[in-house]
Design an enzyme around this catalytic site. Structure first.
Site, PDB file in Angstrom:
ATOM      1  N   HIS A  76       0.735  -1.057   0.245  1.00  0.00           N
ATOM      2  CA  HIS A  76      -0.081   0.008   0.026  1.00  0.00           C
ATOM      3  C   HIS A  76       1.095   1.123  -0.188  1.00  0.00           C
ATOM      4  CE1 HIS A  76      -4.328  -1.379   0.306  1.00  0.00           C
ATOM      5  NE2 HIS A  76      -3.274  -1.958   0.743  1.00  0.00           N
ATOM      6  N   LYS A  79      -8.954  14.315   3.727  1.00  0.00           N
ATOM      7  CA  LYS A  79      -8.125  13.075   3.867  1.00  0.00           C
ATOM      8  C   LYS A  79      -7.389  12.935   5.183  1.00  0.00           C
ATOM      9  CE  LYS A  79      -7.004  13.931  -0.533  1.00  0.00           C
ATOM     10  NZ  LYS A  79      -6.656  12.846  -0.706  1.00  0.00           N
ATOM     11  N   ARG A  80      -7.001  11.675   5.426  1.00  0.00           N
ATOM     12  CA  ARG A  80      -5.611  12.087   6.845  1.00  0.00           C
ATOM     13  C   ARG A  80      -4.653  13.740   5.963  1.00  0.00           C
ATOM     14  NH1 ARG A  80      -5.442   7.682  11.001  1.00  0.00           N
ATOM     15  NH2 ARG A  80      -3.869   9.696  11.712  1.00  0.00           N
ATOM     16  N   LYS A 113       0.502  14.818   1.261  1.00  0.00           N
ATOM     17  CA  LYS A 113      -1.044  15.227   0.388  1.00  0.00           C
ATOM     18  C   LYS A 113      -1.358  16.819   0.016  1.00  0.00           C
ATOM     19  CE  LYS A 113      -3.248  11.433   3.125  1.00  0.00           C
ATOM     20  NZ  LYS A 113      -3.711  10.146   1.438  1.00  0.00           N
ATOM     21  N   THR A 160      -8.498   6.184  -2.807  1.00  0.00           N
ATOM     22  CA  THR A 160      -9.839   6.194  -2.510  1.00  0.00           C
ATOM     23  C   THR A 160     -11.063   7.187  -2.784  1.00  0.00           C
ATOM     24  OG1 THR A 160     -10.101   5.372  -0.713  1.00  0.00           O
ATOM     25  CG2 THR A 160      -9.856   3.808  -2.436  1.00  0.00           C
ATOM     26  N   LYS A 189     -14.625   8.122  -4.812  1.00  0.00           N
ATOM     27  CA  LYS A 189     -15.750   8.741  -3.636  1.00  0.00           C
ATOM     28  C   LYS A 189     -16.293  10.048  -4.385  1.00  0.00           C
ATOM     29  CE  LYS A 189     -14.398   6.984  -0.023  1.00  0.00           C
ATOM     30  NZ  LYS A 189     -13.277   7.034   1.280  1.00  0.00           N
TER      31      LYS A 189
HETATM   32  C1  LIG Z   1     -12.182   7.296   1.715  1.00  0.00           C
HETATM   33  C2  LIG Z   1     -10.964   7.414   2.571  1.00  0.00           C
HETATM   34  C3  LIG Z   1     -10.624   7.969   3.215  1.00  0.00           C
HETATM   35  C4  LIG Z   1      -9.146   7.529   1.789  1.00  0.00           C
HETATM   36  O1  LIG Z   1      -9.119   9.110   1.686  1.00  0.00           O
HETATM   37  P1  LIG Z   1      -7.584   9.091   0.303  1.00  0.00           P
HETATM   38  O2  LIG Z   1      -8.473  10.439   0.374  1.00  0.00           O
HETATM   39  O3  LIG Z   1      -7.631   8.158  -0.253  1.00  0.00           O
HETATM   40  O4  LIG Z   1      -6.309   9.548   1.333  1.00  0.00           O
HETATM   41  C5  LIG Z   1      -9.878   7.990   4.334  1.00  0.00           C
HETATM   42  N1  LIG Z   1     -10.956   8.288   4.998  1.00  0.00           N
HETATM   43  C6  LIG Z   1     -11.830   7.818   5.848  1.00  0.00           C
HETATM   44  C7  LIG Z   1     -13.090   7.874   6.670  1.00  0.00           C
HETATM   45  C8  LIG Z   1     -12.253   7.643   4.543  1.00  0.00           C
HETATM   46  O5  LIG Z   1     -13.887   7.686   4.099  1.00  0.00           O
END
Ligand SMILES: *Cc1c(COP(=O)(O)O)cnc(C)c1O
Length: 833
Positions: free
Chosen positions: A375, A567-568, A573, A675, A679
């Site tokens: 990952h 995101k985190r 990022k 991911t 979304k």
């Molecule tokens: C989808 C998701 C992530 C991943 O987000 P990225 O933009 O791909 O880093 C992290 N936390 C939550 C709660 C999510 O639903």
């Protein structure tokens, strides 16, 4: 593909006395009242909203159990090949709506509740989510559970039942403050404890050489501590099918509640202490980006769940077909990153030491059983364990790893004669950093398939971290691009959009086969659809604005462009790149208040690892910039900044539907897949993004003209870094960039304190490991193109519709089909009736 549409599958006239299985409104109403009374001990008029939620959850669960038992029976009698998914994290999110959707009774259940005068939205708000993961990796595991069941793949998800999941984030004075997540406080209606399914897990001690009755040499492990792992099962239902799989999470306990022998000799407190120590193991989740915290306990956790899961797998095999020599035909084990890689050594131990199998046969079976997903390429995220710690906790496993390593390196020696540097690079033991075990190497050597999570990422692992392994066995390397479940991230979280899509396409087949979204394409220019599309978006934006106003006090105009990065928090990022953009717009407006500008609301969400100082400072900076901008009447008609506290799945479900613009701006080569990007796009947001991870494939899918690409490519990044990257020169050479950074250093956002953000600004100017400054100019220019497009609503709507129409590939259903066909060789099992 899916043969039944759950939307129409609910029988409407079964007798109301079927209160545990009936799907009619009458049966659901009766079940609801019964569950409230017989399980909760509550009458309708004294029930709290939480009681009402629990009653609804039990009503849904009753209806899942029938399918679950049926699936287990069919899987067993058909000797179906089964996937064991091993993951230290599952970020499931709220269960109730998801389960109702997959049961096909979302609408009728809501109607039933409302006839009982229950406010359904209010009870949904009551649900606490199991935060058993920290971000993308854990959420991926949860999407895969949904798709495994939907694709009818027999599967068991194995993991840890953490008593405290990912912390809750609150924002105080602009800073992140962590609160413990006591998610089990009010009980968990979705799980079934299985006290009879439990295994002993050992730690420490030493090993002894012995001989068995046949005179063969054997190893006996004499542990120092033994604990017990107990199974807690959660049913995972597929959509549009009768298949239900199993999520089995392990809780640690003392072998007996009290050690009476110790008790009798008077060491009562010693016995209690041992119990506490055992229970500690599954107590708390460590975020996977927290490198130093709780080292030893984390290794104990990994071994704990892996040992229980491998013992369970052997037990299940015994219960069904029998001979252990065929276990690799019955089961495939997928390792979600290296956290469960110890399973390789543990299966070897179980087969050789406990089942008296020869080493050669055990290794052959093990090698055919495991598959490993990588990952990350970030060096600090590649797991290693100090040899000393490992030896102290798992002495037998260290011997096994040594033996695996020796055999493996002998092969390498023969293949690459005399290449000692290569041997050192490939060894499972890193001798250069104070002797450490490389878990990624163990995972690669012990697996028959290794995969990355997006095309670029899979290419990069073959040329960087696993280059030598790829040269040795190229056929073992695969790629499977991540996906997300459209059930949760479209149907559950954005019902208005789901209804509009169904109405436009004239069917709801897209929910079970996302490629059907293509049916939207021919309507992309239809002004009627576009107008409805806009209404759906603005309604979601209104909901989010309302929530944000209530929780942060920042009022946001739903007409503004919602520009979201959620995101985190992590330097790679690049949330700070987004902040520099905001500061640039702010300065532009201050310098020329007459400049025309599309109003934008910048919305952030995300948690920082508790020990990640720089990430926490980035949160403070976002809030500090927001405070100044939101209070300044000269600009706040155009710009707003809000930080959504506690970004988790539940809150994410409020964000994704409301976004106009999705920020995916990591440094190229650093985000393995992402991911969140999927979304957002599935919900009609357009993406501004770098050439990184799955962004590349999303852009290919939706069309370059419907995606805002900017910045360096991964190759350019590598080249620039090799040439010697000098952020200082960029800072000096770009007057606007300099003035944006200087504005932070000036103290404007820190009540005059020029020191508060210095660690951040200094790091950018002097080191900038994630090359924020190198992409700054390209980012600003690209944002100009975004503004231009947004100013033409019809063009924007068309792009938005096309983004959704072309996202079929990013369903986790597709990802699971690829794993099943190319990597696992597992066939779907169809349940009729
Ligand atoms: C989808 C998701 C992530 C991943 O987000 P990225 O933009 O791909 O880093 C992290 N936390 C939550 C709660 C999510 O639903």
């Amino acid at each position: 593909m899916s043969t039944r549409s759950p939307a129409t599958a609910a029988p409407s006239n079964d007798p109301p006395e079927q209160t545990r299985t009936g799907m009619s409104k009458a049966a659901l109403k009766q079940a609801y009242i019964d569950n409230l009374f017989y399980i909760q001990g509550r009458f309708r008029d004294v029930a709290s909203t939480y009681d009402l939620y629990m009653a609804a959850a039990f009503t849904a669960r009753d209806r899942m159990l029938e399918r679950w038992v049926e699936s287990a029976q069919v899987y067993k009698t058909s000797h179906a090949r089964t996937l064991c998914y091993l993951s230290a994290e599952y970020l499931l999110g709220p269960q109730l709506t998801q389960n109702l959707v997959n049961l096909g009774i979302a609408k009728v259940a809501r109607a039933a509740a409302e006839e009982l005068s229950v406010d359904f939205n209010a009870i949904l708000e009551e649900e606490v989510e199991p935060g058993l993961g920290s971000g993308g990796l854990g959420r991926l595991a949860a999407c895969y559970l949904d798709s495994l069941a939907t694709q009818r793949i027999p599967a068991i998800g194995y993991g840890i039942r953490y008593e405290f999941g990912i912390f809750d984030q609150v924002i105080q004075d602009g800073w992140q403050v962590e609160r413990s997540d006591n998610w089990l406080r009010n009980g968990n209606p979705w799980e079934l404890p299985r006290p009879k399914i439990s295994f002993a897990v050992r730690y420490g001690g030493h090993t002894e050489q012995t001989r068995d009755q046949e005179g063969r040499s054997r190893v006996r492990w004499v542990p120092e501590m033994v604990i017990k792992g107990v199974a807690y099962d959660t049913p995972i239902l597929g959509y549009g099918v009768r298949n239900a799989n199993l999520l089995r999470l392990w809780k640690s306990e003392a072998p007996e509640s009290f050690d009476f022998q110790t008790f009798n000799v008077g060491d009562y407190y010693g016995a209690v202490h041992a119990k506490i120590e055992a229970e500690t193991i599954s107590k708390v989740l460590y975020p996977n980006d927290e490198p130093e915290a709780g080292k030893e306990l984390r290794l104990k956790q990994q071994y704990f769940f892996v040992s229980c899961s491998m013992q369970d797998m052997i037990r299940l095999h015994r219960n069904t077909v029998g001979p252990l020599e065929t276990i690799h035909q019955k089961f495939v084990v997928q390792l979600n990153d290296t956290h469960p890689a110890l399973a390789i050594a543990e299966l070897m131990r179980l087969l050789v030491d406990e089942q008296a199998m020869t080493w050669e046969q055990a290794w052959s079976i093990t090698r055919q059983t495991f598959c490993y997903t990588n990952h990350t390429l970030l060096p600090e995220a590649l797991e290693t364990w100090s040899l000393a710690l490992f030896e102290r906790l798992l002495p037998r496993h260290l011997e096994i790893i040594y033996a695996i390593n020796q055999e493996f390196l002998d092969q390498v020696r023969v293949r690459f004669l005399g290449d000692e540097a290569r041997i050192a690079r490939m060894s499972l033991i890193d001798e250069t950093h104070g002797r450490r075990i490389r878990m990624a190497h163990l995972a690669v050597v012990g697996s028959r398939a290794v995969n990355g999570v997006a095309a670029l990422h899979s290419k990069l692992i073959k040329t960087t971290i696993f280059k030598d392994f790829h040269e040795l066995a190229p056929e073992r390397f695969h790629t499977v691009t991540n996906g997300v479940t459209p059930r949760r991230f479209m149907v559950v979280s954005n019902p208005r959009l789901a209804r509009l899509i169904t109405a436009t396409c004239g069917h709801d087949r897209w929910i079970g086969d996302l490629e059907y979204l293509r049916d939207l394409e021919t309507h992309a220019d239809d002004p009627v659809l576009q107008a409805r599309w806009r209404q759906v978006k603005i309604a979601a934006k209104r909901d989010l604005a309302c929530w944000l106003d209530h929780h942060t006090g920042v009022p946001i105009d739903p007409e503004a462009m919602f520009d979201i990065q959620a995101k985190r928090l992590h330097e790679y990022k690049r949330q700070h790149l987004k902040v520099l953009h905001i500061i640039r717009l702010y300065q532009r407006l201050k310098q020329d208040p007459s400049v025309s500008m599309v109003p934008r609301a910048f919305i952030f969400g995300g948690k920082a690892a508790p020990g990640y100082v720089m990430a926490k400072l980035m949160i403070k900076l976002i809030n500090a910039v927001g405070e100044v901008i939101n209070r300044d009447p000269q600009v706040n008609g155009y710009l707003r900044v809000a930080f959504m506290p506690n970004f988790n799945v539940k809150n994410g479900q409020r964000l994704y539907p409301a976004a106009d613009l999705s920020e995916q701006i990591s440094l190229a080569g650093k985000e393995a897949s992402g991911t969140g990007n999927m979304k957002f796009s599935m919900n009609g947001a357009l993406t501004i993004g770098t050439d990184d991870g799955a962004n590349i494939e999303i852009r290919e899918a939706v069309g370059a003209e419907n995606f805002f690409l900017f910045g360096m490519t991964a190759e350019e990044v590598q080249r620039k870094q090799a040439e010697g990257y000098r952020p200082w020169a960029l800072y000096q050479g770009d007057a606007e960039l300099k003035s944006d950074i200087d504005l932070i250093s000036s103290g404007l956002f820190s009540h005059g304190d020029p020191h508060l953000f210095r660690p951040l600004t200094d790091h950018l100017i002097h080191a900038d490991p994630f090359m924020v400054l190198a992409d700054y100019r390209a980012y600003l220019e690209c944002q100009e193109r975004v503004t231009e497009a947004y100013a033409q609503p019809r063009r924007w709507d068309r792009m938005s519709i096309l983004n959704v129409a072309r996202m079929g590939r990013f369903s986790s259903d597709r990802a699971i089909r690829e794993y099943a066909e190319r990597i696992w060789q597992i066939e779907p099992v169809v349940l009729d009736s």
